[in-house]
Design a protein around this motif. Sequence first.
Motif, PDB file in Angstrom:
ATOM      1  N   MET A   1       0.781  -1.115   0.158  1.00 60.33           N
ATOM      2  CA  MET A   1       0.064  -0.016   0.091  1.00 60.33           C
ATOM      3  C   MET A   1       0.923   1.312  -0.193  1.00 60.33           C
ATOM      4  SD  MET A   1      -1.504   2.506   2.024  1.00 60.33           S
ATOM      5  CE  MET A   1      -0.575   2.084   3.744  1.00 60.33           C
ATOM      6  N   ARG A   2       0.569   2.179  -0.820  1.00 57.72           N
ATOM      7  CA  ARG A   2       1.289   3.590  -0.999  1.00 57.72           C
ATOM      8  C   ARG A   2       0.097   4.643  -0.949  1.00 57.72           C
ATOM      9  NH1 ARG A   2       5.961   4.511  -5.408  1.00 57.72           N
ATOM     10  NH2 ARG A   2       3.753   4.088  -6.753  1.00 57.72           N
ATOM     11  N   LYS A   3       0.296   5.575  -0.270  1.00 63.18           N
ATOM     12  CA  LYS A   3      -0.378   6.801  -0.337  1.00 63.18           C
ATOM     13  C   LYS A   3       0.312   7.909  -0.104  1.00 63.18           C
ATOM     14  CE  LYS A   3      -1.993   6.249   4.448  1.00 63.18           C
ATOM     15  NZ  LYS A   3      -3.104   6.065   5.385  1.00 63.18           N
ATOM     16  N   TYR A   4       0.183   9.251  -0.494  1.00 59.06           N
ATOM     17  CA  TYR A   4       0.868  10.391  -0.533  1.00 59.06           C
ATOM     18  C   TYR A   4       0.002  11.416  -0.227  1.00 59.06           C
ATOM     19  CZ  TYR A   4      -0.154  12.148  -5.112  1.00 59.06           C
ATOM     20  OH  TYR A   4      -0.856  12.788  -6.221  1.00 59.06           O
ATOM     21  N   ALA A   5       0.517  12.736   0.404  1.00 52.09           N
ATOM     22  CA  ALA A   5      -0.307  13.815   0.708  1.00 52.09           C
ATOM     23  C   ALA A   5       0.672  15.089   0.530  1.00 52.09           C
ATOM     24  CB  ALA A   5      -0.738  13.501   2.179  1.00 52.09           C
ATOM     25  N   ILE A   6      -0.047  16.200   0.268  1.00 56.87           N
ATOM     26  CA  ILE A   6       0.662  17.409   0.295  1.00 56.87           C
ATOM     27  C   ILE A   6       0.024  18.272   1.443  1.00 56.87           C
ATOM     28  CG2 ILE A   6       0.599  19.584  -0.990  1.00 56.87           C
ATOM     29  CD1 ILE A   6       0.254  17.670  -3.577  1.00 56.87           C
ATOM     30  N   LEU A   7       1.343  18.790   1.941  1.00 56.24           N
ATOM     31  CA  LEU A   7       0.949  19.560   3.325  1.00 56.24           C
ATOM     32  C   LEU A   7       0.312  20.887   2.551  1.00 56.24           C
ATOM     33  CD1 LEU A   7       2.890  17.571   4.441  1.00 56.24           C
ATOM     34  CD2 LEU A   7       3.881  19.307   5.693  1.00 56.24           C
ATOM     35  N   GLU A   8      -0.734  21.407   3.566  1.00 54.60           N
ATOM     36  CA  GLU A   8      -1.083  22.656   3.326  1.00 54.60           C
ATOM     37  C   GLU A   8      -0.159  23.761   3.373  1.00 54.60           C
ATOM     38  OE1 GLU A   8      -4.637  24.358   5.420  1.00 54.60           O
ATOM     39  OE2 GLU A   8      -5.397  22.161   5.376  1.00 54.60           O
ATOM     40  N   GLU A   9       0.722  23.742   4.337  1.00 59.51           N
ATOM     41  CA  GLU A   9       1.995  24.769   4.353  1.00 59.51           C
ATOM     42  C   GLU A   9       3.193  23.968   4.550  1.00 59.51           C
ATOM     43  OE1 GLU A   9       1.453  28.029   7.117  1.00 59.51           O
ATOM     44  OE2 GLU A   9      -0.696  28.044   6.740  1.00 59.51           O
ATOM     45  N   LYS A  10       4.138  24.309   4.035  1.00 59.69           N
ATOM     46  CA  LYS A  10       5.537  23.635   4.220  1.00 59.69           C
ATOM     47  C   LYS A  10       5.874  24.015   5.606  1.00 59.69           C
ATOM     48  CE  LYS A  10       9.475  23.462   1.152  1.00 59.69           C
ATOM     49  NZ  LYS A  10      10.012  24.167  -0.027  1.00 59.69           N
ATOM     50  N   ILE A  11       6.530  22.628   6.034  1.00 59.19           N
ATOM     51  CA  ILE A  11       7.071  22.474   7.395  1.00 59.19           C
ATOM     52  C   ILE A  11       8.430  22.277   7.422  1.00 59.19           C
ATOM     53  CG2 ILE A  11       7.096  21.250   9.619  1.00 59.19           C
ATOM     54  CD1 ILE A  11       3.824  20.753   9.268  1.00 59.19           C
ATOM     55  N   ASP A  12       9.436  23.004   7.600  1.00 60.99           N
ATOM     56  CA  ASP A  12      10.843  22.960   7.348  1.00 60.99           C
ATOM     57  C   ASP A  12      10.886  22.875   5.820  1.00 60.99           C
ATOM     58  OD1 ASP A  12      11.639  23.212  10.190  1.00 60.99           O
ATOM     59  OD2 ASP A  12      11.298  21.199  10.383  1.00 60.99           O
ATOM     60  N   ASP A  13      11.593  21.973   5.539  1.00 58.21           N
ATOM     61  CA  ASP A  13      11.659  21.706   4.063  1.00 58.21           C
ATOM     62  C   ASP A  13      10.695  20.684   3.435  1.00 58.21           C
ATOM     63  OD1 ASP A  13      13.832  23.305   3.627  1.00 58.21           O
ATOM     64  OD2 ASP A  13      15.339  21.631   3.926  1.00 58.21           O
ATOM     65  N   ILE A  14       9.517  20.301   4.324  1.00 57.38           N
ATOM     66  CA  ILE A  14       8.817  19.288   3.817  1.00 57.38           C
ATOM     67  C   ILE A  14       7.597  19.781   3.341  1.00 57.38           C
ATOM     68  CG2 ILE A  14       7.488  17.288   4.474  1.00 57.38           C
ATOM     69  CD1 ILE A  14       9.122  17.106   7.199  1.00 57.38           C
ATOM     70  N   CYS A  15       7.073  19.295   1.964  1.00 56.13           N
ATOM     71  CA  CYS A  15       5.945  19.845   1.253  1.00 56.13           C
ATOM     72  C   CYS A  15       4.949  18.687   1.003  1.00 56.13           C
ATOM     73  CB  CYS A  15       6.201  20.990   0.280  1.00 56.13           C
ATOM     74  SG  CYS A  15       7.100  20.246  -0.966  1.00 56.13           S
ATOM     75  N   LYS A  16       5.560  17.528   0.940  1.00 59.72           N
ATOM     76  CA  LYS A  16       4.772  16.497   0.341  1.00 59.72           C
ATOM     77  C   LYS A  16       5.468  14.927   1.220  1.00 59.72           C
ATOM     78  CE  LYS A  16       5.755  14.509  -3.375  1.00 59.72           C
ATOM     79  NZ  LYS A  16       5.884  14.382  -5.087  1.00 59.72           N
TER      80      LYS A  16
END
Length: 83
Positions: A1-16
Amino acid sequence: MRKYAILEEKIDDICKVMIYESPDETYVFLYNTLQDTGCFADMCFEVLEEAEEYCEKLGINNEDWLFIDDPLDGCQEDIINSK
């Protein structure tokens, strides 16, 4: 199983983020771009619930996840379109 999500606002360098549940472990892949490229960091968890709890701390809710097919044999697990 794989799933992904995009963050509403970037946290540190993380956006997805992506969760990949393999037969042995569960991985969380962290991305600093929305493009379909390899992750810049990853984490390993024993069970899916631990990975999901980590992602909840980033602000990801159950309805934010987009489910995708598992990677083809020999393809990178952290690439969305692994063809």
